[in-house]
Write a protein that holds these residues in place. Structure first.
Motif, PDB file in Angstrom:
ATOM      1  N   MET A   1    -104.832 -25.773 -81.855  1.00  0.00           N
ATOM      2  CA  MET A   1    -105.767 -25.620 -80.768  1.00  0.00           C
ATOM      3  C   MET A   1    -106.058 -24.133 -80.578  1.00  0.00           C
ATOM      4  O   MET A   1    -105.178 -23.299 -80.702  1.00  0.00           O
ATOM      5  CB  MET A   1    -105.178 -26.215 -79.495  1.00  0.00           C
ATOM      6  N   ASP A   2    -107.301 -23.823 -80.255  1.00  0.00           N
ATOM      7  CA  ASP A   2    -107.678 -22.441 -79.977  1.00  0.00           C
ATOM      8  C   ASP A   2    -107.086 -22.018 -78.642  1.00  0.00           C
ATOM      9  O   ASP A   2    -106.903 -22.835 -77.736  1.00  0.00           O
ATOM     10  CB  ASP A   2    -109.196 -22.316 -79.921  1.00  0.00           C
ATOM     11  N   LYS A  38    -105.579 -19.519 -83.080  1.00  0.00           N
ATOM     12  CA  LYS A  38    -105.166 -20.922 -83.096  1.00  0.00           C
ATOM     13  C   LYS A  38    -103.641 -21.000 -83.041  1.00  0.00           C
ATOM     14  O   LYS A  38    -102.964 -20.361 -83.845  1.00  0.00           O
ATOM     15  CB  LYS A  38    -105.664 -21.621 -84.361  1.00  0.00           C
ATOM     16  N   LEU A  39    -103.134 -21.779 -82.093  1.00  0.00           N
ATOM     17  CA  LEU A  39    -101.693 -21.997 -81.950  1.00  0.00           C
ATOM     18  C   LEU A  39    -101.452 -23.442 -81.524  1.00  0.00           C
ATOM     19  O   LEU A  39    -102.135 -23.937 -80.616  1.00  0.00           O
ATOM     20  CB  LEU A  39    -101.092 -21.083 -80.873  1.00  0.00           C
ATOM     21  N   ASN A  40    -100.476 -24.073 -82.141  1.00  0.00           N
ATOM     22  CA  ASN A  40    -100.107 -25.409 -81.680  1.00  0.00           C
ATOM     23  C   ASN A  40     -99.227 -25.287 -80.433  1.00  0.00           C
ATOM     24  O   ASN A  40     -98.867 -24.184 -80.006  1.00  0.00           O
ATOM     25  CB  ASN A  40     -99.435 -26.220 -82.796  1.00  0.00           C
ATOM     26  N   HIS A  41     -98.877 -26.418 -79.854  1.00  0.00           N
ATOM     27  CA  HIS A  41     -98.106 -26.432 -78.610  1.00  0.00           C
ATOM     28  C   HIS A  41     -96.803 -25.635 -78.730  1.00  0.00           C
ATOM     29  O   HIS A  41     -96.467 -24.832 -77.853  1.00  0.00           O
ATOM     30  CB  HIS A  41     -97.815 -27.876 -78.182  1.00  0.00           C
ATOM     31  N   ASN A  42     -96.052 -25.870 -79.801  1.00  0.00           N
ATOM     32  CA  ASN A  42     -94.762 -25.199 -79.976  1.00  0.00           C
ATOM     33  C   ASN A  42     -94.931 -23.687 -80.091  1.00  0.00           C
ATOM     34  O   ASN A  42     -94.148 -22.927 -79.513  1.00  0.00           O
ATOM     35  CB  ASN A  42     -94.027 -25.744 -81.205  1.00  0.00           C
ATOM     36  N   ARG A  44     -97.391 -21.917 -78.891  1.00  0.00           N
ATOM     37  CA  ARG A  44     -97.802 -21.405 -77.576  1.00  0.00           C
ATOM     38  C   ARG A  44     -96.579 -21.179 -76.700  1.00  0.00           C
ATOM     39  O   ARG A  44     -96.452 -20.134 -76.047  1.00  0.00           O
ATOM     40  CB  ARG A  44     -98.780 -22.372 -76.891  1.00  0.00           C
ATOM     41  N   PRO A  66    -105.384 -22.679 -73.300  1.00  0.00           N
ATOM     42  CA  PRO A  66    -105.756 -23.504 -74.445  1.00  0.00           C
ATOM     43  C   PRO A  66    -107.235 -23.882 -74.315  1.00  0.00           C
ATOM     44  O   PRO A  66    -107.717 -24.137 -73.207  1.00  0.00           O
ATOM     45  CB  PRO A  66    -104.881 -24.752 -74.318  1.00  0.00           C
ATOM     46  N   CYS A  68    -110.135 -26.460 -75.992  1.00  0.00           N
ATOM     47  CA  CYS A  68    -110.336 -27.602 -76.886  1.00  0.00           C
ATOM     48  C   CYS A  68    -111.497 -27.324 -77.858  1.00  0.00           C
ATOM     49  O   CYS A  68    -112.348 -26.470 -77.608  1.00  0.00           O
ATOM     50  CB  CYS A  68    -110.576 -28.876 -76.100  1.00  0.00           C
ATOM     51  N   SER A  69    -111.528 -28.075 -78.946  1.00  0.00           N
ATOM     52  CA  SER A  69    -112.556 -27.872 -79.970  1.00  0.00           C
ATOM     53  C   SER A  69    -113.954 -28.149 -79.430  1.00  0.00           C
ATOM     54  O   SER A  69    -114.922 -27.506 -79.838  1.00  0.00           O
ATOM     55  CB  SER A  69    -112.275 -28.737 -81.199  1.00  0.00           C
TER      56      SER A  69
END
Length: 83
Positions: A1-2, A38-42, A44, A66, A68-69
């Motif tokens: 996610m951006d 871009k970073l995933n939840h973990n 972040r 965060p 969303c696309s």
């Protein structure tokens, strides 16, 4: 996610640490105190923990948004270099 990360930190040393941490996570500086990438939840969560440690007892405000696309598709930019 951006993500969009912005901060307001008065101490130069701490501010530089936070900027370097953002770069270590692959984020790109878009303003002096703003990064995107871009970073995933973990990642972040890990980034915010590292930034919190870097901040220590110093004052500061760090915000991680965060994006969303769907919203990223609406992104627009004007980037002009003046004379």
């Amino acid at each position: 996610m951006d993500v969009l990360l912005i901060y307001d930190i008065s101490e130069d040393k701490v501010r530089n640490k936070v900027a370097e941490t953002c770069k270590d996570f692959g984020l790109h500086r878009i303003q002096w105190s703003a990064f995107t990438g871009k970073l995933n939840h973990n990642l972040r969560e890990e980034l915010m923990l590292k930034i919190s440690r870097a901040l220590g007892g110093s004052g500061g405000n760090i915000r991680l948004y965060p994006i969303c696309s769907k919203d990223m598709k609406l992104f627009r930019e004007i980037n002009r270099v003046g004379d």
